[in-house]
Motif scaffolding. Sequence first.
Motif, short mmCIF file in Angstrom:
data_model
loop_
_atom_site.label_atom_id
_atom_site.label_comp_id
_atom_site.label_asym_id
_atom_site.label_seq_id
_atom_site.Cartn_x
_atom_site.Cartn_y
_atom_site.Cartn_z
N ARG A 149 -4.27 5.01 -7.09
CA ARG A 149 -4.27 3.54 -7.15
C ARG A 149 -3.16 3.12 -8.10
N ASP A 205 -0.61 -2.23 -9.04
CA ASP A 205 -0.86 -3.43 -8.23
C ASP A 205 -2.05 -3.25 -7.28
N ASN A 206 -2.77 -2.13 -7.39
CA ASN A 206 -4.00 -1.84 -6.68
C ASN A 206 -3.81 -1.29 -5.25
N GLU A 250 -8.56 -5.79 1.74
CA GLU A 250 -8.04 -5.78 0.37
C GLU A 250 -6.66 -6.41 0.31
N SER A 305 -3.01 -6.45 -2.57
CA SER A 305 -2.44 -5.96 -3.82
C SER A 305 -2.53 -7.08 -4.86
N LEU A 306 -2.40 -6.72 -6.11
CA LEU A 306 -2.38 -7.71 -7.18
C LEU A 306 -0.99 -8.33 -7.26
#
Length: 128
Positions: free
Chosen positions: A13, A16-17, A52, A54-55
């Motif tokens: 991970r 930024d996820n 999901e 990303s950040l």
Amino acid sequence: MLIQDIKNLEYFRSGDNCLLCELLHPEKIKGTLPEKLSMNYSIAHAIVPRGEKSLPHRLKSSSEVYYILSGSGKMHIGDESESVCSGQAVYIPPGDVQYIENTGDLDLVFLAIVSPEWSLEDEEVILD
């Protein structure tokens, strides 16, 4: 000759996820290379699982290209947002806040090409 096989590499991970696997990076190649690779970019295989995103983050001095391999999503760069899908390349200028969200039914899979090569010091994750 250097050939990287994704089956022999590990995912992690990222900040930024995303799920990320470094395919080619001048300083992060597994094996017994005697010196740094002669390249000024890096390539990672990235996955944003279904549902999901990303950040938000930015690369301070590197530009980035996402090449979408499969899936679909929405790319956000600065104040702009566009749908993206397989076969498209997205240019991300240095310093622009960006994130990508998976809007499809499958994993969103892409290559992240960073020039000059990605470094932890160059990335800033934007937390609310």
